[in-house]
Motif scaffolding. Structure first.
Motif, PDB file in Angstrom:
ATOM      1  N   LEU A  60      29.498  34.989  42.265  1.00 56.75           N
ATOM      2  CA  LEU A  60      29.254  35.589  40.700  1.00 56.75           C
ATOM      3  C   LEU A  60      28.655  37.443  41.512  1.00 56.75           C
ATOM      4  O   LEU A  60      28.261  38.000  41.980  1.00 56.75           O
ATOM      5  CB  LEU A  60      28.318  35.822  39.510  1.00 56.75           C
TER       6      LEU A  60
ATOM      7  N   SER B 283      27.444  29.567  39.348  1.00 48.73           N
ATOM      8  CA  SER B 283      28.953  30.552  39.082  1.00 48.73           C
ATOM      9  C   SER B 283      29.671  28.860  38.715  1.00 48.73           C
ATOM     10  O   SER B 283      29.550  28.029  39.719  1.00 48.73           O
ATOM     11  CB  SER B 283      29.400  30.221  40.940  1.00 48.73           C
TER      12      SER B 283
ATOM     13  N   ASP C  91      35.156  41.320  38.873  1.00 45.10           N
ATOM     14  CA  ASP C  91      34.998  39.705  39.008  1.00 45.10           C
ATOM     15  C   ASP C  91      35.373  39.768  41.138  1.00 45.10           C
ATOM     16  O   ASP C  91      35.093  38.406  41.326  1.00 45.10           O
ATOM     17  CB  ASP C  91      36.599  39.434  38.638  1.00 45.10           C
TER      18      ASP C  91
ATOM     19  N   GLU D  73      34.315  32.719  30.883  1.00 49.01           N
ATOM     20  CA  GLU D  73      33.350  33.100  31.836  1.00 49.01           C
ATOM     21  C   GLU D  73      34.236  34.474  32.311  1.00 49.01           C
ATOM     22  O   GLU D  73      33.468  36.067  32.343  1.00 49.01           O
ATOM     23  CB  GLU D  73      33.087  32.311  33.388  1.00 49.01           C
TER      24      GLU D  73
ATOM     25  N   GLU E 232      22.723  35.523  42.023  1.00 48.61           N
ATOM     26  CA  GLU E 232      24.018  35.606  41.188  1.00 48.61           C
ATOM     27  C   GLU E 232      23.599  35.526  39.393  1.00 48.61           C
ATOM     28  O   GLU E 232      23.918  35.496  38.467  1.00 48.61           O
ATOM     29  CB  GLU E 232      24.937  34.564  41.654  1.00 48.61           C
TER      30      GLU E 232
ATOM     31  N   THR F  49      33.754  38.675  31.417  1.00 42.34           N
ATOM     32  CA  THR F  49      33.642  39.588  32.688  1.00 42.34           C
ATOM     33  C   THR F  49      34.505  41.067  32.507  1.00 42.34           C
ATOM     34  O   THR F  49      34.509  42.063  32.308  1.00 42.34           O
ATOM     35  CB  THR F  49      34.233  38.914  33.804  1.00 42.34           C
TER      36      THR F  49
END
Length: 803
Positions: free
Chosen positions: A303, A297, A567, A685, A293, A689
Motif C-alpha cells: 500500500l 494490505s 496504487d 480499497e 503501510e 484510493t
C-alpha cells in the motif's frame, strides 16, 4: 550452511569488530562458499505434533523449559531488555521528559484560564484573578500528570521478565511449525549482514528500525520469533489498540508490543506522550518495528506509505534527540494468508469482523491445516542519518523546520522503504499459480499448460532480477500439485468425466487475486505500456491498423501512470525514462516491435503465440483500470437530482461513507449486467484510493466535519459537474471525457462494444444514485440544523445593524 558454521562465522565477525573498534566496522565478505545452502529452513527439525513423534516432541518441551541453546535467549545482540524494572524505567524517562512536562504545564495553564473566564465573577481584581488561576493550574497539573501516567501504563510495553518471552517463543514455535508445515525460510547472508549492523548499533547504543511488509497479523509474530531464535534483541512493535485484547494483549505487551490509537490529533497530551515514548526507545538503542503501510494490505500488493510513525522518527533525528538508527526493510511471503477470506468480505463492503488474533492462531480447525511455508527476506540496512545527509546534498539546502520541505523527505523515505521491500520480496508458489490462473483466457487450464506457464513466469521474474521461492530440488509439477492442495478452497479441479488431463480453474477469483497482486510490482511498467497499446489493438483490423506512434503511446502511458500513481509503485527515473527502458524490454522479449519511423505494435512472434504474453501483462492491471473507471462513473451521481437541478443548483453532496457504499452497489450491478469484467473492480480499497486521486486532481472535494462525530462529505468541483439536458443526464463534459479516456484502456467485452449503449445504461444507474444522494444523511441533517441555528443567532445582529 549449518547453524554451527553460521555461529562460528558470526563469532569471528564479532572478534574482528571489537578489534577494529566501533568507528571502523569491518567489511567482512558475505558471500558463501556453498550458495546452494544459503537458504535455511529455521523450523526444519522442529517436531510438529505429538502423535507424529512423541519422543521428539517431549524432548523439545524439555529443551524449552531448561532454556537450552537459543531457547534461553541469554546472549542476544543488542542493548539489554527483559530485566526487572525495565518498563518502570521507560515510563519514568517519558514522564520526566521536558516535552511532556511542558505540554502538561501549557494545558493546565490554558484550562485554568478558561475555567476562570467561564465563572465571570464581577469585581475580581487582577491579583485575585491571578491567584485563582494559579490555584486551578496547580490542581489541573496534578490531574494531567495522572492522565499522562495512565497513558504510559496502558501503552508502554512491559518487557520485564525473560520467562514471558521464553513462554511466548515456545507457544509460537508450536503454532508456526504446525500451521506452516513446510517451514520458515530465510536467506543466510542477509541475516549475517544484519547481525554485523546490529553489533555496530549495540556498540553505539543505536536502534534497528524494522519496516516489514504488512500482510497478516502473523507478521510481527514471525519477525519476533526469528529475532528470538537468531539471538537479536526483540523489537518494540507499534500495534493498533484493537489488538489490546484480554489476556493476549497483556502477553503481547510483555514481549514488546505497545498499543496506540489510530487518531491522535485532538489529544495533545496523548500525542506528546507517545512521541516521547518512541523517541526514548530510540535514544536508548531499543530495536523498533513499525509498518510503513500503516495497516494490513487487503489487496496483496504494498500500500502507499502512511508516514505518521516515520515522521516521529525523522523529527527526532532532525532535532538530534538521538545520533542515528538503521532502517531494515523486510519482506514476508506466505503460501497462504490466514485472513484472505475476511479481506475479501471487507473489500466487497461486508461488515468488518471483530479482530481476534488469539482466535486466529489458536483455532483448532486452523491448526489442523497445513499452509505451506513462510519466506522472510531482508533489504540492506541503511543509516537514517546518512540517508538524510545524502538527500539534503542531492536536493540542496532545506529548511527542515518547514513542514512542506520535511514532507518531501518523508514521502521520499516512505517510497524508498517500499521500493526496498519490493526488491527483496520473494514470489511464492501461491502467487505464481494465482497469477497464471487469473491471466489466462478460458474457463480453466490443463495441468501441463499450467506447469508450462509457471515455468515461463519463473524464468521471466528471475530475468528481471526478482526472486522466486527456493524449491529445493522439487520439480515444478510437484510444486504446482502441493500449491493446489494448499489452496483447494480457491483452486478447483474439474471432476467432469472423460477429461484427457487434470484441468484447474479459479473457484474464487476475487480472493485468488490477493496472490496475483503479489507479482504486479514486477511488471507494472510493462503492464501499463501494454494496456496503453491496447487502445488500438482492441479496434482490430490489420497489423498496420493496430499500431501507435511512439509519442502518442507516451501520452497514454503518462495519463495512465499519473492516474494509478497512488496504487502502483514505479521504478525511479520518470515516465519517459521508464517507458524507454520498458519498451526496450518488451521488444527484446518479442512482445512488441518498434519500427524505424517510430510506430509501436505487437510483434509477429506475439501474434503467432496467440498474444499470451501480451494478454498476461494486460490482465495484471485491467482490474485496477476498471476500478478507476467505476469510481469516475459513480461521480455522476453527485449531480443535483432531476427535481432540484437548475443553472444555480447543478451539484449535490453526499456523506463519503454512504457514497462509497453506493459506488460499490453501482459496481456490483454493472458487473452482473456485464458492463464490468472484474468483480475486483468494486473493492472498496482501490475505489477509495481512486477517490483520493480524483481529489488530488481537482475533480472532487472532500469536506471534513467534527460533529456530531467525525465524518466527511464529498462533492464535485464546478468544472466537473455533469450536464442535464431536458432534465436528463448526458454523456458530455470534462467528467464524461475522463470516463471515456479511462474506458479506452478497459478490456473489451461482448456487451460493451457500443459505447452509446453503455453510456445510456451507466447514466441510468447513476441517476438512481443521484436520487438517493438527494436525501440528506443523519450527519448532513445535523450539519444543516447547526448552520440554521447559527444563522438565527446572527439574524438579530444583522437586523439591528440595518436599523
Amino acid at each position: 550452511m549449518s547453524e554451527n558454521k553460521t555461529e562460528e562465522r558470526l563469532r569471528l565477525l564479532m572478534e574482528e569488530y571489537h578489534k577494529a573498534g566501533a568507528s571502523n566496522v569491518p567489511n567482512v565478505p558475505l558471500s558463501f562458499d556453498d550458495p546452494e545452502h544459503e537458504h535455511r529452513n529455521l523450523t526444519e527439525k522442529e517436531p510438529r505434533r505429538m502423535r507424529e513423534d512423541p519422543v521428539a516432541f517431549m524432548l523439545n518441551i524439555g529443551l524449552h523449559y531448561q532454556g537450552t541453546g537459543w531457547r534461553g535467549y541469554q546472549h542476544y545482540i543488542g542493548n539489554k531488555i527483559f530485566y526487572p524494572g525495565f518498563s518502570d524505567r521507560m515510563k519514568s524517562l517519558v514522564l520526566s521528559s521536558q516535552k511532556v512536562e511542558q505540554v502538561i504545564g501549557e494545558l493546565a495553564d490554558r484550562q485554568a484560564q478558561e475555567l476562570i473566564a467561564v465563572q465571570k465573577k464581577k469585581n475580581m481584581s487582577e491579583e485575585e484573578r491571578a491567584k485563582r488561576i494559579a490555584k486551578q493550574r496547580k490542581r489541573l497539573q496534578k490531574e494531567l500528570e495522572v492522565v499522562a501516567k495512565g497513558i504510559t501504563e496502558k501503552c508502554v510495553s512491559t518487557m520485564d521478565d525473560i520467562r514471558a518471552v521464553r513462554f511466548f517463543a515456545f507457544s509460537l514455535n508450536n503454532i508456526l511449525v504446525r500451521l506452516y508445515h513446510q517451514g520458515i525460510h530465510i536467506k543466510e547472508s542477509q541475516w549475517v549482514e544484519l547481525k554485523r549492523v546490529a553489533l555496530m548499533a549495540q556498540q553505539k547504543k543505536q536502534s534497528l528500525i524494522l519496516v516489514p511488509s504488512h500482510k497478516s497479523h502473523i507478521d510481527y509474530l514471525v519477525v519476533s520469533y526469528i529475532f528470538f531464535r537468531l539471538g537479536l534483541q526483540i523489537p518494540h512493535i507499534v500495534a493498533g489498540e484493537n489488538l489490546d485484547l484480554p489476556v493476549v494483549g497483556r502477553l503481547l505487551k510483555s514481549c514488546g508490543a505497545f498499543f496506540i490509537k489510530r487518531e491522535w490529533g485532538g489529544n495533545p497530551l496523548y500525542k506528546t506522550v507517545m512521541e516521547e515514548y518512541i523517541t526514548t526507545l530510540l535514544s536508548e538503542g531499543m530495536n523498533f518495528e513499525c509498518f510503513v503501510e500503516g495497516t494490513r494490505s487487503r489487496l496483496g500488493k504494498l500500500l502507499t506509505p502512511k508516514l505518521g510513525i516515520i515522521k516521529i522518527i525523522l523529527d527526532a533525528i532532525v532535532d538530534n534527540r538521538f545520533e542515528d538508527c538503521h532502517l531494515v526493510p523486510m519482506s514476508l511471503g506466505y503460501d497462504k494468508i490466514i485472513e484472505t477470506s475476511s479481506y475479501a468480505n471487507e473489500l466487497l463492503g461486508n461488515p468488518k469482523e471483530k479482530e481476534s488474533l488469539w482466535g486466529l492462531i489458536t483455532n483448532t480447525r486452523v491448526l489442523q491445516l497445513k499452509w505451506g511455508r513462510v519466506d522472510v527476506r531482508l533489504g540492506k540496512p541503511f543509516s537514517l542519518r546518512n540517508w538524510l545527509d545524502e538527500q539534503i546534498k542531492l536536493r540542496g539546502p532545506m529548511d527542515l523546520t518547514q513542514m512542506s520541505q520535511k514532507s518531501i523527505l518523508l514521502k521520499s523515505l516512505g517510497y524508498r522503504v517500499l521500493s526496498d521491500i519490493n526488491s527483496v520480496a520473494v514470489v511464492m508458489p501461491s502467487a505464481l499459480l494465482g497469477t497464471v490462473l487469473l491471466t489466462l483466457r478460458g474457463r480453466g487450464v490443463g495441468r501441463s499448460e499450467l506447469i508450462r506457464r509457471v515455468d515461463w513466469l519463473i524464468k521471466v521474474i528471475n530475468a528481471k532480477g526478482g526472486q522466486v521461492a527456493e524449491f529445493h530440488g522439487m520439480s515444478t509439477g510437484v510444486v504446482v500439485d502441493r500449491t493446489v492442495q494448499i489452496h483447494k478452497d480457491l483452486i478447483g479441479e474439474q471432476k467432469v468425466k472423460d477429461l484427457l488431463e487434470p484441468t484447474f480453474y479459479g473457484i474464487n477469483p476475487f480472493e485468488l487475486s490477493y496472490y496475483r497482486n503479489q507479482v504486479i510490482h514486477m511488471f507494472v511498467e510493462e503492464a501499463i505500456v501494454c494496456v496503453a497499446l491496447y487502445t488500438v489493438v482492441k479496434l482490430g483490423g490489420s497489423k498496420v491498423d493496430q499500431r501507435m506512434r511512439y509519442t502518442d503511446l507516451l501520452d497514454e502511458i503518462s495519463f495512465l501512470s499519473s492516474l494509478l500513481k497512488l496504487d502502483m509503485i514505479y521504478k525511479p527515473g520518470g515516465v519517459e525514462n521508464n517507458m524507454r527502458r520498458t519498451v526496450r524490454w518488451l521488444a527484446d522479449n518479442h512482445v512488441i516491435e518498434v519500427s524505424e519511423d517510430g510506430w509501436v505494435g505487437l510483434s509477429d512472434a506475439e501474434r503467432e503465440c496467440g498474444r499470451e504474453n501480451y494478454d498476461f501483462l494486460c490482465f495484471l492491471i485491467w482490474p485496477f483500470v476498471e476500478s478507476y473507471w467505476l469510481a469516475a462513473v459513480s461521480l455522476f451521481s453527485l449531480v443535483a437530482s432531476r427535481r432540484a437541478y437548475s443553472p444555480t443548483n447543478r451539484s449535490s453532496s453526499a456523506e463519503m461513507k454512504l457514497f462509497a457504499n453506493r459506488a460499490q452497489a453501482l459496481g456490483k450491478t454493472l458487473y452482473y449486467q456485464g458492463d464490468l469484467s472484474y468483480l475486483e473492480a468494486v473493492n472498496k480499497e482501490t475505489l477509495n484510493t481512486a477517490f483520493t486521486r480524483y481529489q488530488e486532481q481537482g475533480i472532487m472535494v472532500l469536506h471534513r466535519h467534527a460533529t456530531p462525530k467525525p465524518w466527511s462529505e464529498i462533492a464535485l468541483t464546478d468544472d466537473f459537474v455533469p450536464q442535464r439536458e431536458d432534465g436528463i443526464l448526458v454523456p458530455k463534459g470534462p467528467l464524461w471525457d475522463l470516463v471515456e479516456h479511462i474506458g479506452r484502456f478497459r478490456m473489451e467485452g461482448k456487451n460493451r462494444r457500443d459505447s452509446a449503449t453503455v453510456s445510456t445504461r451507466v447514466l441510468r444507474l447513476a441517476e438512481i444514485l443521484a436520487e438517493e444522494n438527494a436525501v440528506p444523511s443523519a450527519n448532513q441533517k445535523t450539519l444543516l440544523k447547526k448552520l440554521s441555528q447559527e444563522n438565527k443567532q446572527q439574524a438579530p445582529t444583522t437586523s439591528s445593524s440595518k436599523l
